[in-house]
Design a protein around this motif. Sequence first.
Motif, PDB file in Angstrom:
ATOM      1  N   TYR A 141      10.355  27.405  33.277  1.00  0.00           N
ATOM      2  CA  TYR A 141      10.352  26.600  34.496  1.00  0.00           C
ATOM      3  C   TYR A 141       9.359  27.092  35.554  1.00  0.00           C
ATOM      4  CZ  TYR A 141      14.688  25.015  32.327  1.00  0.00           C
ATOM      5  OH  TYR A 141      15.612  24.528  31.443  1.00  0.00           O
ATOM      6  N   ASP A 142       8.539  28.048  35.191  1.00  0.00           N
ATOM      7  CA  ASP A 142       7.507  28.570  36.094  1.00  0.00           C
ATOM      8  C   ASP A 142       8.100  29.104  37.405  1.00  0.00           C
ATOM      9  OD1 ASP A 142       4.844  29.235  36.548  1.00  0.00           O
ATOM     10  OD2 ASP A 142       4.464  27.418  37.703  1.00  0.00           O
ATOM     11  N   ILE A 143       9.284  29.712  37.301  1.00  0.00           N
ATOM     12  CA  ILE A 143       9.896  30.354  38.466  1.00  0.00           C
ATOM     13  C   ILE A 143       9.316  31.759  38.607  1.00  0.00           C
ATOM     14  CG2 ILE A 143      12.065  31.289  39.388  1.00  0.00           C
ATOM     15  CD1 ILE A 143      13.533  28.988  38.031  1.00  0.00           C
ATOM     16  N   PHE A 144       9.017  32.164  39.839  1.00  0.00           N
ATOM     17  CA  PHE A 144       8.544  33.530  40.077  1.00  0.00           C
ATOM     18  C   PHE A 144       9.760  34.444  39.954  1.00  0.00           C
ATOM     19  CE2 PHE A 144       5.089  36.149  41.944  1.00  0.00           C
ATOM     20  CZ  PHE A 144       5.786  37.338  42.064  1.00  0.00           C
ATOM     21  N   ALA A 145      10.010  34.901  38.740  1.00  0.00           N
ATOM     22  CA  ALA A 145      11.207  35.698  38.461  1.00  0.00           C
ATOM     23  C   ALA A 145      10.812  37.020  37.829  1.00  0.00           C
ATOM     24  CB  ALA A 145      12.145  34.927  37.533  1.00  0.00           C
ATOM     25  N   VAL A 146      11.337  38.119  38.373  1.00  0.00           N
ATOM     26  CA  VAL A 146      11.022  39.455  37.855  1.00  0.00           C
ATOM     27  C   VAL A 146      12.314  40.229  37.603  1.00  0.00           C
ATOM     28  CG1 VAL A 146       8.893  39.463  39.226  1.00  0.00           C
ATOM     29  CG2 VAL A 146      10.896  40.683  40.072  1.00  0.00           C
ATOM     30  N   SER A 147      12.237  41.167  36.694  1.00  0.00           N
ATOM     31  CA  SER A 147      13.353  42.087  36.453  1.00  0.00           C
ATOM     32  C   SER A 147      12.921  43.507  36.789  1.00  0.00           C
ATOM     33  CB  SER A 147      13.807  42.028  34.993  1.00  0.00           C
ATOM     34  OG  SER A 147      14.521  40.843  34.725  1.00  0.00           O
ATOM     35  N   GLY A 148      13.713  44.167  37.591  1.00  0.00           N
ATOM     36  CA  GLY A 148      13.496  45.582  37.867  1.00  0.00           C
ATOM     37  C   GLY A 148      14.418  46.392  36.986  1.00  0.00           C
ATOM     38  N   ILE A 149      13.843  47.136  36.044  1.00  0.00           N
ATOM     39  CA  ILE A 149      14.660  47.952  35.136  1.00  0.00           C
ATOM     40  C   ILE A 149      14.828  49.313  35.803  1.00  0.00           C
ATOM     41  CG2 ILE A 149      14.926  48.819  32.792  1.00  0.00           C
ATOM     42  CD1 ILE A 149      12.881  46.713  31.902  1.00  0.00           C
TER      43      ILE A 149
END
Length: 331
Positions: free
Chosen positions: A166-174
């Motif tokens: 969906y082209d969402i600016f989504a990030v995961s911080g591990i």
Amino acid sequence: MTKRAFITGITGQDGSYLAELLLGKGYEVHGLVRRHSTLNRSRIDQITDPALHLHYGDMTDGVSLVNLVRLIEPHEVYNLGAQSHVKVSFEMPEYTASTDAVGTLRLLEAIRAAGLDCRFYQASTSEMFGATPPPQDESSAFYPRSPYGAAKLYSHWVTVNYREAYDIFAVSGILFNHESPRRGESFVTRKISLGVASIKLGVTDHLTLGNLDAVRDWGYAKEYVEGMWRMLQHDEPQDYVLATGVGTTVRQFCEYAFARIGLDWRDHVRYDMSYERPTEVDALIGDASKARRVLGWEPQVTVKELAALMVDADVEQLGRLVRHRREDASG
């Protein structure tokens, strides 16, 4: 333009530090709070900034998330809400999955359905690596060893999927283990610092722990929330490991904490196998080279300094409580 941020888990350790950070940067901050029969807001009670707004809702209730996302229209969403205790996840696996895994899906779907152009941060965890040998970085294989780690792995991959689909600016911080005086009392580092304070003040004479050989990468939570914010300021949505790169056993943390008050931990720590997990994670040590290179993020507080900082805070806090109890008893 004033930026609006929405934080789930705002009453937790990370949520409270992040709220303070964002308010200091001029944000309008909205936080998700679960309704309890008793209030649990001690970590954010000291925040008096009128730009902080709290809303009732729950990660297990998709309707509340949809309504709040539409109401707030945030520019940034930080998903920190979770059942975050590993051992508890073995006792409450279904609740952990509903909150930590499906809860993330509910929030992402609320953002997608509302058509919001916002940036999304997912709180992933080093527990997703589980049995994978250290050092662990963004390219390391995942091998969770608990319902908590498995639920967080779902959240991690569904965040990647929504970014790509969906082209969402989504990030995961591990994020690897990060602690502070605001850490929950059931987590091992805070259990140790509180135990040390209790022994110093004569409340008890010993501390009971489980696996002393487990190795963790412990950093300072206040520094790690800065890394979360930096991830959402970057031009491209990418996933990052945040860690110190230093492995420390529970035994060593005990040594540092007891040394702060001039005691030998071996005289006061007792072992109880009931604190062991059904499946143990032996060693988690992170490689945060990417965050260092791309975000300019680097931890400063060492684990020895962290242990001292936590012990000092608990000695002061518990000392006040003990004094008040004595005054009440005598007066």
